[in-house]
Design a protein around this motif. Sequence first.
Motif, PDB file in Angstrom:
ATOM      1  N   ARG A  96       0.828  -1.206   0.000  1.00 41.30           N
ATOM      2  CA  ARG A  96       0.000   0.000   0.000  1.00 41.30           C
ATOM      3  C   ARG A  96       0.863   1.256   0.000  1.00 41.30           C
ATOM      4  O   ARG A  96       0.625   2.195  -0.762  1.00 41.30           O
ATOM      5  CB  ARG A  96      -0.937  -0.013   1.208  1.00 41.30           C
ATOM      6  CG  ARG A  96      -1.849   1.211   1.301  1.00 41.30           C
ATOM      7  CD  ARG A  96      -2.805   1.093   2.472  1.00 41.30           C
ATOM      8  NE  ARG A  96      -2.125   1.150   3.754  1.00 41.30           N
ATOM      9  CZ  ARG A  96      -1.803   2.285   4.382  1.00 41.30           C
ATOM     10  NH1 ARG A  96      -2.086   3.461   3.822  1.00 41.30           N
ATOM     11  NH2 ARG A  96      -1.210   2.261   5.556  1.00 41.30           N
ATOM     12  N   THR A 101       0.758  -3.615  -6.212  1.00 39.29           N
ATOM     13  CA  THR A 101       0.138  -4.871  -5.812  1.00 39.29           C
ATOM     14  C   THR A 101       1.147  -5.996  -5.983  1.00 39.29           C
ATOM     15  O   THR A 101       2.120  -5.879  -6.735  1.00 39.29           O
ATOM     16  CB  THR A 101      -1.113  -5.180  -6.654  1.00 39.29           C
ATOM     17  OG1 THR A 101      -0.748  -5.212  -8.040  1.00 39.29           O
ATOM     18  CG2 THR A 101      -2.194  -4.140  -6.424  1.00 39.29           C
ATOM     19  N   ASP A 115      -8.571 -15.304   3.061  1.00 33.14           N
ATOM     20  CA  ASP A 115      -9.542 -14.249   2.777  1.00 33.14           C
ATOM     21  C   ASP A 115     -10.565 -14.120   3.899  1.00 33.14           C
ATOM     22  O   ASP A 115     -11.002 -13.005   4.234  1.00 33.14           O
ATOM     23  CB  ASP A 115     -10.247 -14.544   1.453  1.00 33.14           C
ATOM     24  CG  ASP A 115     -11.211 -13.441   1.055  1.00 33.14           C
ATOM     25  OD1 ASP A 115     -10.755 -12.302   0.860  1.00 33.14           O
ATOM     26  OD2 ASP A 115     -12.415 -13.716   0.967  1.00 33.14           O
ATOM     27  N   TRP A 120      -9.387  -7.772   3.928  1.00 32.13           N
ATOM     28  CA  TRP A 120      -8.918  -6.511   3.347  1.00 32.13           C
ATOM     29  C   TRP A 120      -7.631  -6.655   2.541  1.00 32.13           C
ATOM     30  O   TRP A 120      -7.195  -5.703   1.888  1.00 32.13           O
ATOM     31  CB  TRP A 120      -8.693  -5.485   4.456  1.00 32.13           C
ATOM     32  CG  TRP A 120      -7.606  -5.878   5.422  1.00 32.13           C
ATOM     33  CD1 TRP A 120      -6.270  -5.587   5.330  1.00 32.13           C
ATOM     34  CD2 TRP A 120      -7.746  -6.640   6.618  1.00 32.13           C
ATOM     35  NE1 TRP A 120      -5.580  -6.116   6.376  1.00 32.13           N
ATOM     36  CE2 TRP A 120      -6.468  -6.777   7.191  1.00 32.13           C
ATOM     37  CE3 TRP A 120      -8.849  -7.233   7.257  1.00 32.13           C
ATOM     38  CZ2 TRP A 120      -6.251  -7.477   8.376  1.00 32.13           C
ATOM     39  CZ3 TRP A 120      -8.632  -7.924   8.437  1.00 32.13           C
ATOM     40  CH2 TRP A 120      -7.358  -8.043   8.992  1.00 32.13           C
ATOM     41  N   GLY A 122      -6.995  -8.392  -0.153  1.00 41.91           N
ATOM     42  CA  GLY A 122      -7.131  -8.648  -1.583  1.00 41.91           C
ATOM     43  C   GLY A 122      -6.843  -7.474  -2.488  1.00 41.91           C
ATOM     44  O   GLY A 122      -6.505  -7.663  -3.661  1.00 41.91           O
ATOM     45  N   SER A 123      -6.951  -6.255  -1.982  1.00 42.09           N
ATOM     46  CA  SER A 123      -6.683  -5.101  -2.828  1.00 42.09           C
ATOM     47  C   SER A 123      -5.197  -4.920  -3.108  1.00 42.09           C
ATOM     48  O   SER A 123      -4.819  -4.233  -4.070  1.00 42.09           O
ATOM     49  CB  SER A 123      -7.235  -3.833  -2.182  1.00 42.09           C
ATOM     50  OG  SER A 123      -6.581  -3.572  -0.946  1.00 42.09           O
ATOM     51  N   ARG A 124      -4.344  -5.537  -2.273  1.00 40.35           N
ATOM     52  CA  ARG A 124      -2.893  -5.397  -2.449  1.00 40.35           C
ATOM     53  C   ARG A 124      -2.195  -6.717  -2.736  1.00 40.35           C
ATOM     54  O   ARG A 124      -1.161  -6.744  -3.409  1.00 40.35           O
ATOM     55  CB  ARG A 124      -2.279  -4.749  -1.193  1.00 40.35           C
ATOM     56  CG  ARG A 124      -2.684  -3.304  -1.014  1.00 40.35           C
ATOM     57  CD  ARG A 124      -2.204  -2.453  -2.182  1.00 40.35           C
ATOM     58  NE  ARG A 124      -2.714  -1.085  -2.099  1.00 40.35           N
ATOM     59  CZ  ARG A 124      -2.486  -0.164  -3.040  1.00 40.35           C
ATOM     60  NH1 ARG A 124      -1.778  -0.461  -4.110  1.00 40.35           N
ATOM     61  NH2 ARG A 124      -2.994   1.042  -2.908  1.00 40.35           N
ATOM     62  N   LEU A 126      -2.942  -9.986  -4.608  1.00 41.55           N
ATOM     63  CA  LEU A 126      -3.893 -10.556  -5.555  1.00 41.55           C
ATOM     64  C   LEU A 126      -3.808 -12.076  -5.513  1.00 41.55           C
ATOM     65  O   LEU A 126      -2.795 -12.661  -5.892  1.00 41.55           O
ATOM     66  CB  LEU A 126      -3.602 -10.040  -6.966  1.00 41.55           C
ATOM     67  CG  LEU A 126      -3.542  -8.505  -7.099  1.00 41.55           C
ATOM     68  CD1 LEU A 126      -3.248  -8.114  -8.536  1.00 41.55           C
ATOM     69  CD2 LEU A 126      -4.837  -7.870  -6.610  1.00 41.55           C
TER      70      LEU A 126
END
Length: 259
Positions: A96, A101, A115, A120, A122-124, A126
């Motif tokens: 972040r 990513t 998960d 949280w 998953g946004s960074r 993959l």
Amino acid sequence: MNMNITILGNGDSMGTPRVYCECPVCAEARTSGANVRLRSSVWLETEGEAPLLVDCGPDWRTQMESLGVRQVRHGLLTHAHFDHIGGLAEWADACRWREETARLYGPAEVLAEVDERFPWLGSRLLATTNDDGMAYGDWRIRTWKVNHGKNGFSYAYRFDDAGRGVAWAYCPDSINLTEAQKAPLRGVSLLVLGTSYYHEPYPMETRSLYDVVEGLALVEELAVPSAVFTHLSHDIDVRRDYGLPAHVRLAHAGLVLTV
């Protein structure tokens, strides 16, 4: 292409020294430090590819600092126990801050458990399933489920360079492997195997890893020409001569193996 395997951590789920313990091994780890052990993880490198992290435990930051690394782009997971995923939040936060990513590979059920615990990330990080295998440069990576005793299951990884006809395997958390689970370990030139105690005295139903004695028997059964034992508990004292055969050794942080 050759693969370099750097041992980042060779300890069990509690590491050494254990906070609550004053045994001779933990006491030595607090003084001269020969027995200091971080949680199990390895760092893989092959020409033309970004390094590949295997497992990301709670000692991730310390391990990255020891490497002098500021960026991790790819990682594999063996299972979702805390000593193997406890650093994922720090890794994601580093991504972040870098506004980038990274790719996290693992079996579908492992990634689903991650998960569920850390929705949280998953946004960074993959998530990409690798149940059907994956490529890493000239290497083909295969994963399969193994028995983890009272702790359920884990996954092992086999790395094959078909062009050179060489392979090695990483199996840090297992015990009482079935014949089907042993099959992918046959024919490797190197096995990195988890062996918690030298000779674990507890009932089998309470255990989760091979001990060194059992690990030696497995190495002999599989006819593996080289083996490294990792995931070591505070039962193991590196100052002691265990009389290991020449082709078997104990892992230590910073150990580099080349296949």
